[in-house]
Write an enzyme that holds these catalytic residues in place. Sequence first.
Site, PDB file in Angstrom:
ATOM      1  N   GLN A  14      -2.774 -12.101   7.858  1.00 13.14           N
ATOM      2  CA  GLN A  14      -3.012 -11.835   6.436  1.00 13.14           C
ATOM      3  C   GLN A  14      -2.332 -12.906   5.574  1.00 13.14           C
ATOM      4  O   GLN A  14      -2.914 -13.418   4.614  1.00 13.14           O
ATOM      5  CB  GLN A  14      -2.465 -10.448   6.090  1.00 13.14           C
ATOM      6  CG  GLN A  14      -2.427 -10.151   4.613  1.00 13.14           C
ATOM      7  CD  GLN A  14      -2.022  -8.726   4.331  1.00 13.14           C
ATOM      8  OE1 GLN A  14      -2.829  -7.814   4.434  1.00 13.14           O
ATOM      9  NE2 GLN A  14      -0.763  -8.516   3.987  1.00 13.14           N
ATOM     10  N   GLN A  43     -10.377  -2.580   2.220  1.00 14.46           N
ATOM     11  CA  GLN A  43      -9.910  -3.270   3.427  1.00 14.46           C
ATOM     12  C   GLN A  43      -9.874  -2.355   4.640  1.00 14.46           C
ATOM     13  O   GLN A  43      -9.458  -2.759   5.720  1.00 14.46           O
ATOM     14  CB  GLN A  43      -8.561  -3.939   3.187  1.00 14.46           C
ATOM     15  CG  GLN A  43      -7.386  -2.996   3.028  1.00 14.46           C
ATOM     16  CD  GLN A  43      -6.137  -3.739   2.598  1.00 14.46           C
ATOM     17  OE1 GLN A  43      -6.054  -4.222   1.478  1.00 14.46           O
ATOM     18  NE2 GLN A  43      -5.167  -3.849   3.490  1.00 14.46           N
ATOM     19  N   MET A  82       0.844  -1.195   0.000  1.00 11.61           N
ATOM     20  CA  MET A  82       0.000   0.000   0.000  1.00 11.61           C
ATOM     21  C   MET A  82       0.884   1.253   0.000  1.00 11.61           C
ATOM     22  O   MET A  82       0.423   2.356   0.315  1.00 11.61           O
ATOM     23  CB  MET A  82      -0.943  -0.009   1.193  1.00 11.61           C
ATOM     24  CG  MET A  82      -1.913  -1.186   1.117  1.00 11.61           C
ATOM     25  SD  MET A  82      -3.428  -0.945   2.003  1.00 11.61           S
ATOM     26  CE  MET A  82      -2.822  -0.847   3.660  1.00 11.61           C
ATOM     27  N   GLY A  83       2.171   1.093  -0.340  1.00 11.88           N
ATOM     28  CA  GLY A  83       3.054   2.250  -0.463  1.00 11.88           C
ATOM     29  C   GLY A  83       3.563   2.761   0.869  1.00 11.88           C
ATOM     30  O   GLY A  83       3.502   2.050   1.875  1.00 11.88           O
ATOM     31  N   HIS A  97       9.152  -3.351   3.555  1.00  9.55           N
ATOM     32  CA  HIS A  97       8.728  -3.582   2.165  1.00  9.55           C
ATOM     33  C   HIS A  97       9.939  -3.870   1.280  1.00  9.55           C
ATOM     34  O   HIS A  97       9.902  -4.763   0.429  1.00  9.55           O
ATOM     35  CB  HIS A  97       8.049  -2.330   1.590  1.00  9.55           C
ATOM     36  CG  HIS A  97       6.786  -1.908   2.270  1.00  9.55           C
ATOM     37  ND1 HIS A  97       6.691  -0.739   2.989  1.00  9.55           N
ATOM     38  CD2 HIS A  97       5.565  -2.481   2.320  1.00  9.55           C
ATOM     39  CE1 HIS A  97       5.461  -0.610   3.440  1.00  9.55           C
ATOM     40  NE2 HIS A  97       4.749  -1.655   3.059  1.00  9.55           N
TER      41      HIS A  97
END
Length: 278
Positions: A153, A59, A28-29, A35
Amino acid sequence: MPLYRKLEALKLARSNYKGKALGVVPTMGALHLGHLSLIAKAKRESEAVWVTIFVNPTQFEKKDDLDKYPESLTADVASVHEIGADINIFAPTATDMYPEGLAAKKQTLDGLDTLMEGADRSGHFDGVITIIAKLFEILQPHLAYFGEKDFQQLQVIKKWAKDQHILTKIIPCPVVREANGLAMSSRNAQLSPKDRKEAGFIYEAMLQCKNKSLDKPAIYTIIKKTFSAHPNFDLLYVLCAEEDSLKEVHDLVSANKPRLFISVSVTGVRLIDNVALK
Ligand code: AMP
């Protein structure tokens, strides 16, 4: 470095990678070193890498949480570029991803989606799977990289992929932490410098549990007692659960791959963390 904003341009570009082992890193940046560790791993293991950057509205159950979510596309592109000038970035619009309107598809996930984060955030994992299914459909990746930081997740995605006979291999990646032990998260930037520093106690307490005992009541006591010394930090839940089912374990000694899961709220910012207990 190729940056694609439009779905049509992306589809055309994707067709040039036929036959290549393609790795995808959905994000999601507001990229940080957590990341980037996934992207570096994807780069080592795939012939071509796509990083997706999309703050997925379906979400988020609270609009103000979505509105507050940090965005920094220019800086993100530069960070990815440092890992590899040939890495592709796909940063689509919500209209392209949800032409039929912003709705999540209801999933059947055997209850993996209704406990822990799912209990507090109704429909959250429906939104996660909806966007991952769309991204997989468009990119057709061979490999997809997900962080153990969001352990629930990861398990939900694995379950969905298995049930739906998805051919993409799901690759788990270890949690990357700040110097004080706080799990890196795009949300950490929303903490005050004081809270961010203090938040190191969460991982310290978890390590204390990991090293000291396989005694569930003792672990819950250590965590609750530690939190009582940090009144700014609300403990939303603490749970010793089995890694695959995510169900609470009764006896840690005989449990199969138990993990300690914690969720915390600090001035309205939600943080999660987990460690393996064995
Ligand atoms: P997000 O942008 O928060 O949706 O995260 C994108 C991916 O990066 C997810 O698979 C996360 O689990 C993973 N990720 C986020 N933070 C970390 C971290 N600190 N360590 C490892 N992976 C992470």
